[in-house]
Design a protein around this motif. Structure first.
Motif, PDB file in Angstrom:
ATOM      1  N   CYS A 101      33.596  14.947 -17.552  1.00  0.00           N
ATOM      2  CA  CYS A 101      34.895  14.962 -16.867  1.00  0.00           C
ATOM      3  C   CYS A 101      34.698  14.635 -15.392  1.00  0.00           C
ATOM      4  N   CYS A 151      32.914  23.786 -14.864  1.00  0.00           N
ATOM      5  CA  CYS A 151      33.692  24.470 -15.910  1.00  0.00           C
ATOM      6  C   CYS A 151      32.948  25.676 -16.476  1.00  0.00           C
ATOM      7  N   MET A 164      35.716  17.414 -22.749  1.00  0.00           N
ATOM      8  CA  MET A 164      35.789  18.526 -21.794  1.00  0.00           C
ATOM      9  C   MET A 164      36.585  19.698 -22.403  1.00  0.00           C
ATOM     10  N   CYS A 170      28.095  16.960 -13.190  1.00  0.00           N
ATOM     11  CA  CYS A 170      27.443  18.232 -12.877  1.00  0.00           C
ATOM     12  C   CYS A 170      26.005  18.169 -13.362  1.00  0.00           C
ATOM     13  N   MET A 199      35.498  16.251 -12.767  1.00  0.00           N
ATOM     14  CA  MET A 199      35.121  17.308 -11.811  1.00  0.00           C
ATOM     15  C   MET A 199      33.642  17.124 -11.468  1.00  0.00           C
ATOM     16  N   GLY A 200      32.918  16.539 -12.425  1.00  0.00           N
ATOM     17  CA  GLY A 200      31.488  16.290 -12.247  1.00  0.00           C
ATOM     18  C   GLY A 200      31.254  14.911 -11.699  1.00  0.00           C
ATOM     19  N   CYS A 229      25.902  16.208 -16.828  1.00  0.00           N
ATOM     20  CA  CYS A 229      27.147  16.072 -17.579  1.00  0.00           C
ATOM     21  C   CYS A 229      28.139  15.245 -16.781  1.00  0.00           C
ATOM     22  N   GLY A 253      27.767  24.059 -14.830  1.00  0.00           N
ATOM     23  CA  GLY A 253      28.699  23.055 -14.340  1.00  0.00           C
ATOM     24  C   GLY A 253      29.955  23.732 -13.817  1.00  0.00           C
TER      25      GLY A 253
END
Ligand code: XCC
Ligand code: SF4
Length: 630
Positions: A54, A70, A196, A59, A56-57, A51, A68
């Motif tokens: 977003c 989240c 997301m 992931c 943050m990844g 993924c 992931g």
């Protein structure tokens, strides 16, 4: 009479090998070399569990890291990726349809584009509730185009063409909440759902994929087909040729590539103009030879008999012959590799759409208002480029086959009418075909569609599966690159009846058709939707009960996944020879196969071995026959 020899896989592969070796000698890469470089595909990507929605990844899901950052699990991630794939395809097909609607809007009696099929224009306009009595056809077309364009963004209601589906499908779609609303709305909403922090529920994601697919098949693609017919004529059977051997050693060769008939039609018409033909002769050529690649090839083959030089994985081969003056493309399935490759030859690579700008190409924009001028420009560049051809460095493989193309639904019915013209109650219907299926003369029908793909032996699955169907008295309809695979192997020639079982052979003889019927480009799978729907209605059964299956043995594009979604949602099992990239989620896999069959009455059957895939298709058809007691 001597028996016809069909071009074999081995012969085609040996031609490709010679062209590939030419590339190697010139130190140019082709898809074969690049596929080798890419052969260790990313496992996370393949399984659909990476993924990067977003920052943050990205992931990636592993047994040790099952979620992931989240908290999205494999099912949410694979489901979101799957939905986004469908949206990519639905957007591409539908935007193609929108372009055609714009061309229809601009059509004028003294303009670049005219109305060729007035009858269809009136028929479709009536469906949209447009007043047709006593009005000028261009006023009607104008209103129809406007109504069609409105289907993309209308704020309320559902797509007009949904009303063409069987009552059973319409009710089911309503119940499942998958009746497509405006085309753009389905695409936008799906992008929103997969943003997301939104939908993480697998079932909801797969339902949205069904709905987005339906907005393509019963929306954008269907409009693309209908409006193309209105503008350029509804196809009827005509003879053409297919494979690299259609390139001419002593004519100016222009390859039209892409999808939207607005460009290719205009190039075809312009290339026939005496001023260009004469100029080509002045420069020592015998004339101008326009040939097609990919879906554009289907569009101009079925309306003008333009030869099909090949399908998707043959686009570099065409240039590698050294015999192409211009390869001109609009949208979709165009290799960026054509840029650098064309630079190694005298070939001019011309792009025409702001939606597909490609480095190392010359850009000549094609719009409804500039169409004539752009086409003249393109043909002129090709003609003037003939003198730059290196005549001692040509390799045009000799293989080509004849093919009959252009079986629109209207054309199929007309052919059937030809054999039952004394029986009034059968005229204008598919009933003779239904009778053949009921009696078992034909066991059933399959639609073989889609791309070819280096993941498997290109074209092999298409050709072998079709041959297997023919032998088992199953009639085949084809579109897209599958159609060109069939044509290259001679399966769309009338002689191909020799490859059929007794029943199908008899039908071919009686009706005078080849056993593999060419129904057009990939947006024309909407023709197959109408064929299935009208056969079901005239038979008096549901689409799910028909002994008919769909097959995309070598699919590669997002468009194919969108197609697969509207085909299963229409109630037809779809057999895939390439795995959808969702394997990392057991839930998504279940939703697109078993649970889809429970809810929609149809789903995917996935099998990488073409032999087994063909057997499964036959078993599927026979099971439907058993259930119908026929
Ligand atoms: Fe493209 Fe339509 Fe696939 Fe061929 S079959 S490779 S999508 S040209 Ni549509
Ligand atoms: Fe990772 Fe979730 Fe962001 Fe996807 S949406 S990249 S799973 S944090």
């Amino acid at each position: 009479m001597t028996e016809k020899k069909f071009t074999t896989m081995e012969q085609m592969e040996s031609d490709s090998k010679i062209l590939f070796d030419r590339a190697c000698d010139m130190c140019i890469d082709t898809w074969q070399t690049r596929a080798q470089d890419q052969k260790n595909h990313c496992k996370f990507g393949e399984d659909g569990v990476c993924c990067r929605i977003c920052s943050m990844g990205p992931c990636r899901i592993t047994p040790k890291a099952p979620k992931g950052i989240c908290g999205a699990d494999a099912h949410a991630i694979a489901g979101r990726n799957y939905l986004r794939t469908v949206v990519g395809g639905a957007a591409a097909h539908s935007d193609h349809g929108r372009e055609i609607a714009h061309v229809l809007y601009e059509a004028a009696r003294n303009g670049s584009y005219q109305i060729k099929d007035e009858e269809k224009c009136i028929k479709v306009a009536k469906e949209f509730g447009i007043e047709t009595e006593g009005r000028d056809i261009y006023d009607i077309a104008h209103d129809l185009a406007y109504a069609g364009l409105n289907e993309y963004g209308k704020p309320f209601g559902t797509l007009k063409f949904v009303e063409r589906a069987t009552e059973e499908r319409q009710q089911l779609w309503k119940k499942l909440g998958i009746t497509p609303r405006a085309v753009d709305r389905e695409c936008t909403e799906a992008m929103h759902m997969t943003h997301m922090g939104n939908t993480a529920d697998a079932t909801t994601l797969v339902r949205a994929a069904n709905r987005a697919g339906l907005s393509d098949g019963w929306g954008g693609s269907m409009m693309g087909t209908e409006f193309s017919d209105i503008l350029f004529g509804t196809p009827h059977p005509m003879e053409t040729e297919a494979n690299l051997g259609v390139l001419s050693k002593d004519m100016v060769n222009i390859v039209v590539h892409g999808h939207d008939p607005a460009m290719s039609e205009m190039v075809v018409i312009t290339a026939e103009m005496p001023e260009f033909v004469n100029r080509a002769r002045e420069l020592g050529a015998k004339g101008i030879n326009v040939v097609g690649i990919c879906c554009t090839a289907n569009e101009v083959a079925m309306r003008h008999g333009i030869p099909m030089v090949g399908n998707f994985l043959q686009q570099e081969n065409a240039v590698l012959t050294g015999a192409v003056e211009v390869i001109v493309a609009d949208v979709q399935c165009i290799f960026p590799a054509l840029g650098p490759l064309s630079k190694c030859f005298h070939t001019k690579f011309i792009t025409t759409s702001p939606k597909a700008r490609i480095p190392d190409s010359d850009f000549i924009e094609f719009t409804a208002s500039s169409a004539e001028e752009s086409a003249r420009n393109i043909v002129s560049i090709a003609v003037e480029n003939y003198v730059n051809r290196k005549k001692d460095n040509l390799f045009i493989p000799e293989h080509k086959e004849t093919a009959v193309v252009g079986y629109s639904c209207e054309a199929i019915i007309k052919e059937l009418d030809g054999v039952t013209n004394t029986q009034v109650d059968l005229t204008g219907t598919y009933k003779p075909l239904i009778e053949c299926i009921k009696s078992g003369v034909l066991r059933g029908a399959v639609g073989v569609v889609g791309c070819n793909n280096p993941r498997v032996r290109p074209d092999y699955s298409h050709i072998e599966i079709m041959k297997k169907m023919l032998k088992n008295d199953i009639i085949v309809v084809v579109t897209g690159c599958s159609a060109q695979a069939a044509a290259k192997a001679g399966l769309m020639s009338k002689e191909a009846k020799e490859l059929c079982g007794d029943g199908l052979k008899r039908v071919c003889d009686l009706v005078g058709i080849p056993p593999v019927l060419h129904m057009g480009s990939c947006v024309d799978i909407s023709r197959i939707l109408m064929l299935i729907t009208d056969v079901a209605k005239q038979w008096g059964i549901n689409t799910t009960e028909l002994p008919i299956v769909g097959c995309a043995p070598e699919w590669m594009s997002e468009k194919a996944v969108s197609i697969a979604n509207y085909v299963i949602s229409t109630g037809i099992d779809t057999y895939l020879g390439i795995e959808p990239q969702v394997k990392g989620s057991t839930e998504i896999m279940d939703l697109i196969t078993e649970r889809s069959r429970q809810d929609l009455g149809a789903g995917y059957i996935i099998e990488m071995d073409p032999e087994k895939l063909g057997d499964a298709m036959i078993a599927g058809i026979e099971a439907k026959r058993d259930a119908l007691n026929i």
